[in-house]
Motif scaffolding. Structure first.
Motif, PDB file in Angstrom:
ATOM      1  N   PRO A 198       1.116  -1.274   0.193  1.00 21.39           N
ATOM      2  CA  PRO A 198       0.073   0.394  -0.013  1.00 21.39           C
ATOM      3  C   PRO A 198       1.193   1.100  -0.075  1.00 21.39           C
ATOM      4  CG  PRO A 198      -0.159  -1.377   1.767  1.00 21.39           C
ATOM      5  CD  PRO A 198       0.448  -2.010   1.555  1.00 21.39           C
ATOM      6  N   ASP A 199       0.489   2.746  -0.783  1.00 22.88           N
ATOM      7  CA  ASP A 199       1.507   3.570  -0.575  1.00 22.88           C
ATOM      8  C   ASP A 199       0.483   4.564  -0.615  1.00 22.88           C
ATOM      9  OD1 ASP A 199      -0.716   4.549  -2.210  1.00 22.88           O
ATOM     10  OD2 ASP A 199       0.770   3.893  -3.889  1.00 22.88           O
ATOM     11  N   LEU A 200       1.195   5.610  -0.390  1.00 27.43           N
ATOM     12  CA  LEU A 200       0.209   6.851   0.888  1.00 27.43           C
ATOM     13  C   LEU A 200      -1.378   6.998  -0.164  1.00 27.43           C
ATOM     14  CD1 LEU A 200       0.378   9.378   2.628  1.00 27.43           C
ATOM     15  CD2 LEU A 200       1.261  10.566   0.752  1.00 27.43           C
ATOM     16  N   VAL A 201      -1.797   6.577  -1.088  1.00 30.24           N
ATOM     17  CA  VAL A 201      -2.398   6.975  -1.680  1.00 30.24           C
ATOM     18  C   VAL A 201      -3.831   6.328  -1.077  1.00 30.24           C
ATOM     19  CG1 VAL A 201      -4.439   6.724  -3.704  1.00 30.24           C
ATOM     20  CG2 VAL A 201      -1.741   7.740  -4.635  1.00 30.24           C
ATOM     21  N   SER A 202      -3.019   5.358  -0.922  1.00 27.53           N
ATOM     22  CA  SER A 202      -4.609   3.724  -0.190  1.00 27.53           C
ATOM     23  C   SER A 202      -4.425   4.206   0.998  1.00 27.53           C
ATOM     24  CB  SER A 202      -2.964   2.597  -0.344  1.00 27.53           C
ATOM     25  OG  SER A 202      -2.096   2.258  -0.838  1.00 27.53           O
ATOM     26  N   TRP A 203      -3.485   4.846   1.680  1.00 29.07           N
ATOM     27  CA  TRP A 203      -4.180   5.325   3.557  1.00 29.07           C
ATOM     28  C   TRP A 203      -5.222   5.814   3.414  1.00 29.07           C
ATOM     29  CZ3 TRP A 203      -3.142   2.659   7.261  1.00 29.07           C
ATOM     30  CH2 TRP A 203      -1.204   1.487   7.531  1.00 29.07           C
ATOM     31  N   ASN A 204      -4.269   7.404   2.381  1.00 29.57           N
ATOM     32  CA  ASN A 204      -5.132   8.142   2.661  1.00 29.57           C
ATOM     33  C   ASN A 204      -7.270   7.574   1.725  1.00 29.57           C
ATOM     34  OD1 ASN A 204      -3.547  10.070   2.270  1.00 29.57           O
ATOM     35  ND2 ASN A 204      -2.869  10.960   1.369  1.00 29.57           N
ATOM     36  N   ALA A 205      -7.186   6.695   1.018  1.00 29.68           N
ATOM     37  CA  ALA A 205      -8.042   5.996   1.308  1.00 29.68           C
ATOM     38  C   ALA A 205      -8.288   5.842   1.925  1.00 29.68           C
ATOM     39  CB  ALA A 205      -8.317   5.787  -0.657  1.00 29.68           C
ATOM     40  N   MET A 206      -8.095   4.729   2.585  1.00 30.75           N
ATOM     41  CA  MET A 206      -8.792   4.318   3.799  1.00 30.75           C
ATOM     42  C   MET A 206      -8.880   5.253   4.696  1.00 30.75           C
ATOM     43  SD  MET A 206      -9.912   1.573   3.348  1.00 30.75           S
ATOM     44  CE  MET A 206     -10.908   1.309   5.306  1.00 30.75           C
ATOM     45  N   ILE A 207      -8.642   6.595   4.911  1.00 36.50           N
ATOM     46  CA  ILE A 207      -8.641   7.150   5.990  1.00 36.50           C
ATOM     47  C   ILE A 207      -9.630   7.769   5.987  1.00 36.50           C
ATOM     48  CG2 ILE A 207      -7.910   9.462   7.418  1.00 36.50           C
ATOM     49  CD1 ILE A 207      -4.788   8.281   6.811  1.00 36.50           C
ATOM     50  N   THR A 208     -10.291   8.884   3.915  1.00 33.58           N
ATOM     51  CA  THR A 208     -10.799   9.444   4.110  1.00 33.58           C
ATOM     52  C   THR A 208     -12.060   8.535   3.748  1.00 33.58           C
ATOM     53  OG1 THR A 208      -9.296  10.842   2.788  1.00 33.58           O
ATOM     54  CG2 THR A 208     -11.981  10.716   1.765  1.00 33.58           C
ATOM     55  N   GLY A 209     -12.237   7.529   3.615  1.00 33.18           N
ATOM     56  CA  GLY A 209     -13.456   6.485   3.467  1.00 33.18           C
ATOM     57  C   GLY A 209     -13.978   6.347   5.009  1.00 33.18           C
ATOM     58  N   PHE A 210     -13.042   5.830   5.852  1.00 29.62           N
ATOM     59  CA  PHE A 210     -13.099   5.540   7.177  1.00 29.62           C
ATOM     60  C   PHE A 210     -14.321   7.290   7.874  1.00 29.62           C
ATOM     61  CE2 PHE A 210     -10.215   2.373   7.875  1.00 29.62           C
ATOM     62  CZ  PHE A 210     -11.412   1.236   8.139  1.00 29.62           C
ATOM     63  N   SER A 211     -14.167   8.497   7.291  1.00 31.77           N
ATOM     64  CA  SER A 211     -14.391   9.937   7.814  1.00 31.77           C
ATOM     65  C   SER A 211     -15.775   9.949   7.390  1.00 31.77           C
ATOM     66  CB  SER A 211     -13.207  10.886   7.521  1.00 31.77           C
ATOM     67  OG  SER A 211     -12.510  10.484   8.021  1.00 31.77           O
ATOM     68  N   GLN A 212     -15.493   9.652   6.113  1.00 33.81           N
ATOM     69  CA  GLN A 212     -17.661   9.694   5.434  1.00 33.81           C
ATOM     70  C   GLN A 212     -18.321   9.146   5.529  1.00 33.81           C
ATOM     71  OE1 GLN A 212     -15.859   9.146   0.960  1.00 33.81           O
ATOM     72  NE2 GLN A 212     -15.364  10.668   0.376  1.00 33.81           N
ATOM     73  N   HIS A 213     -17.861   7.840   5.936  1.00 34.06           N
ATOM     74  CA  HIS A 213     -18.434   7.065   6.925  1.00 34.06           C
ATOM     75  C   HIS A 213     -18.939   7.110   7.938  1.00 34.06           C
ATOM     76  CE1 HIS A 213     -19.499   4.766   2.684  1.00 34.06           C
ATOM     77  NE2 HIS A 213     -18.446   4.760   2.639  1.00 34.06           N
ATOM     78  N   TYR A 215     -16.930   6.313  10.692  1.00 31.54           N
ATOM     79  CA  TYR A 215     -15.733   6.526  11.300  1.00 31.54           C
ATOM     80  C   TYR A 215     -15.012   6.784  11.585  1.00 31.54           C
ATOM     81  CZ  TYR A 215     -18.927   2.829   9.897  1.00 31.54           C
ATOM     82  OH  TYR A 215     -20.148   1.342   9.407  1.00 31.54           O
ATOM     83  N   GLY A 216     -14.969   7.907  12.857  1.00 23.42           N
ATOM     84  CA  GLY A 216     -14.138   8.656  13.060  1.00 23.42           C
ATOM     85  C   GLY A 216     -12.528   8.261  13.431  1.00 23.42           C
ATOM     86  N   ILE A 217     -13.195   7.354  15.056  1.00 21.58           N
ATOM     87  CA  ILE A 217     -12.257   6.410  15.264  1.00 21.58           C
ATOM     88  C   ILE A 217     -11.440   5.707  14.989  1.00 21.58           C
ATOM     89  CG2 ILE A 217     -10.881   4.767  17.000  1.00 21.58           C
ATOM     90  CD1 ILE A 217     -14.237   5.555  18.749  1.00 21.58           C
ATOM     91  N   GLU A 218     -11.547   5.361  13.996  1.00 21.89           N
ATOM     92  CA  GLU A 218     -11.056   3.974  13.002  1.00 21.89           C
ATOM     93  C   GLU A 218     -10.488   5.126  11.967  1.00 21.89           C
ATOM     94  OE1 GLU A 218     -14.137   3.568  13.441  1.00 21.89           O
ATOM     95  OE2 GLU A 218     -14.253   2.036  14.144  1.00 21.89           O
ATOM     96  N   ALA A 219     -10.920   6.769  11.768  1.00 25.30           N
ATOM     97  CA  ALA A 219      -9.948   7.260  10.526  1.00 25.30           C
ATOM     98  C   ALA A 219      -8.506   7.526  11.702  1.00 25.30           C
ATOM     99  CB  ALA A 219     -10.744   8.365   9.946  1.00 25.30           C
ATOM    100  N   MET A 220      -8.177   8.037  12.524  1.00 28.39           N
ATOM    101  CA  MET A 220      -7.814   8.616  13.956  1.00 28.39           C
ATOM    102  C   MET A 220      -6.314   6.921  13.904  1.00 28.39           C
ATOM    103  SD  MET A 220      -9.529  10.933  16.666  1.00 28.39           S
ATOM    104  CE  MET A 220     -10.513   9.823  17.204  1.00 28.39           C
ATOM    105  N   LEU A 242      -9.067  15.188   9.919  1.00 27.51           N
ATOM    106  CA  LEU A 242      -9.995  15.935  10.035  1.00 27.51           C
ATOM    107  C   LEU A 242     -11.748  16.266  10.194  1.00 27.51           C
ATOM    108  CD1 LEU A 242      -7.801  19.599   9.220  1.00 27.51           C
ATOM    109  CD2 LEU A 242      -8.515  18.381  11.556  1.00 27.51           C
ATOM    110  N   HIS A 243     -11.534  15.729   9.017  1.00 23.79           N
ATOM    111  CA  HIS A 243     -13.359  15.856   8.597  1.00 23.79           C
ATOM    112  C   HIS A 243     -13.845  14.443   9.585  1.00 23.79           C
ATOM    113  CE1 HIS A 243     -14.559  17.022   4.816  1.00 23.79           C
ATOM    114  NE2 HIS A 243     -13.438  16.561   4.725  1.00 23.79           N
ATOM    115  N   GLY A 244     -13.318  13.327  10.173  1.00 32.11           N
ATOM    116  CA  GLY A 244     -13.359  12.461  10.608  1.00 32.11           C
ATOM    117  C   GLY A 244     -13.921  12.700  12.180  1.00 32.11           C
ATOM    118  N   CYS A 245     -12.949  13.782  12.887  1.00 31.81           N
ATOM    119  CA  CYS A 245     -13.387  14.306  14.040  1.00 31.81           C
ATOM    120  C   CYS A 245     -14.723  16.023  13.783  1.00 31.81           C
ATOM    121  CB  CYS A 245     -11.976  15.403  13.987  1.00 31.81           C
ATOM    122  SG  CYS A 245     -10.468  14.158  14.422  1.00 31.81           S
TER     123      CYS A 245
END
Length: 428
Positions: A198-213, A215-220, A242-245
């Protein structure tokens, strides 16, 4: 230079083309004593990159020996300037389309917002026995995301697995984004865990995905796991966390992430980060803090900042602060229906009926109308669109009968039944 052979001519033309000097490239092209297919293709691509598709097509027409690269280049050029119909007509005339050619037309449809057509061409490509490229898979995954079709997304992903693209990071990132957009965050997480690298794009996709749905704790957690994996967060990483928060009400955590952008990562916050902070405070009821962020911005605030503040005022009933935002919003988005309706709502809460009447009259006189809301449902791989009060669906009578049965059986509560009685339901 002693002798100018064909190779040296081509090298010079390509150098001019790659540096955007199309006219210089054309002068050399016209002066060539002889030309190869490479010469023609280089010049055609130079025009397509410069979005001078008419000139590219003229060269293509008079080109003596067109090869696969020539056809693919001109098709790509038409897609680039959104002439997708012309690109498709040319593609159908192409004598021997290869995997790259198919990939270009699949991508062209998707990038021009013809997601259904992109999927249809992809299916046709499979039927004629063409092995998809990573680029074609990325495009069709994006098309599935655009359509928000869960079943189709799963089918395409199965094709991806069958054809050995499981470990491809770029394709995997597209699959993660697709599942996030169709609302299947658990599938997105499964794809992420299957990635070899996984690269930085992969991690960002997951962080953003958790936030949009939500899952703030999972995003953090994903944000910190990314750092443990020795990836430095970028501005997109911080936007995601920040979106997750913001969505989960983690005010203090959000403040710490915002401060760490500059202190720990050396990233200057952009307008999007400041807007999330305004939203974070406004959602949590800290309206004075949200207002302070807007006042201390290092640039002129856009409408999105005032709308976030106004939304917080509406949620928490702060009429005093709320009535100061509409003037700023209307200065920036006078003819935006959403902005006008937000202003009307806060004025209603404040009891300013004269201002409400004035705003409604302004909307009527200027033709500002609320965009028709719509939603859809995916059943058996078919998308059914429905809007407020829509009774045009082919199975509308059957749908109403089922709703009536549910209402009589008590499966629908009284509030919903009243909603249906007034004819304001969202109808398939």
């Amino acid at each position: 230079m002693g002798v100018r052979d064909l190779i040296s001519w081509n090298v010079m033309i390509r150098c001019y083309a790659e540096n955007g000097m199309v006219e210089n490239a054309r002068e050399l092209f016209d002066a060539m004593p002889e030309r190869s297919s490479f010469s023609w293709n280089t010049m055609i691509m130079a025009y397509t990159v410069a979005e001078r598709i008419y000139m590219a097509f003229k060269l293509f027409v008079i080109m003596p020996d067109k090869d696969v690269m020539s056809w693919t280049g001109i098709i790509t050029g038409f897609c680039r300037v959104s002439l997708v119909d012309d690109a498709w007509k040319l593609f159908k005339q192409m004598p021997d389309a290869n995997a790259v050619s198919w990939s270009c037309i699949v991508s062209g449809f998707q990038q021009n917002d013809f997601a259904n057509e992109s999927l249809m061409v992809f299916k046709e490509m499979l039927l004629v026995g063409i092995h998809p490229t990573p680029h074609s898979f990325s495009s069709v995954l994006s098309a599935c995301a655009d359509l928000a079709m869960v079943s189709m997304s799963e089918q395409v992903y199965c094709q991806l697995l069958r054809r050995g693209f499981l470990g491809n990071t770029n394709v995997g990132n597209s699959a993660i984004s697709m599942f996030v957009k169709v609302g299947s965050i658990h599938h997105a997480r499964a794809v992420f865990l299957d990635l070899d690298k996984p690269d930085l794009v992969s991690w960002n996709a997951m962080i953003t995905g958790f936030s949009q749905h939500g899952y703030g704790i999972e995003a953090m957690m994903a944000f910190h796991q990314m750092q443990k994996a020795r990836f430095c967060p970028d501005s997109i990483s911080y936007m995601g966390v920040l979106h997750g928060c913001s969505h989960c009400g983690f005010v203090e955590e959000g403040k710490q992430y915002f401060l760490s952008m500059k202190m720990d990562s050396g990233i200057s916050p952009g307008a999007e980060h400041f807007s999330i902070m305004v939203d974070l405070y406004a959602r949590a009821g800290k309206l004075e803090e949200a207002y302070t962020v807007i006042k201390e911005l290092p640039f002129e605030p856009k409408s999105i900042f005032w709308r976030a503040l106004l939304n917080g005022c509406r949620i928490w009933g702060d009429i005093k602060l709320g009535v100061s935002a509409p003037e700023q919003i209307l200065k920036l988005e006078q003819f935006n229906s959403g902005a006008c309706l937000m202003v009307i709502n806060i004025m209603v809460l404040a009891g300013k009926w004269k201002e409400v009447a004035t705003m409604r009259r302004f909307m009527k006189e200027t033709g500002v109308k609320k965009e028709l809301s719509c939603s859809w449902i995916d059943t058996s791989g078919i998308n059914h669109l429905f809007t407020t009060g829509d009774k045009k669906h082919s199975k509308g009578d059957q749908i109403f009968q089922i709703i009536e049965l549910l209402a009589y059986d008590g499966a629908i509560d009284s509030g919903t039944r009243g909603f249906l009685d007034y004819g304001n339901m969202l109808m398939l």
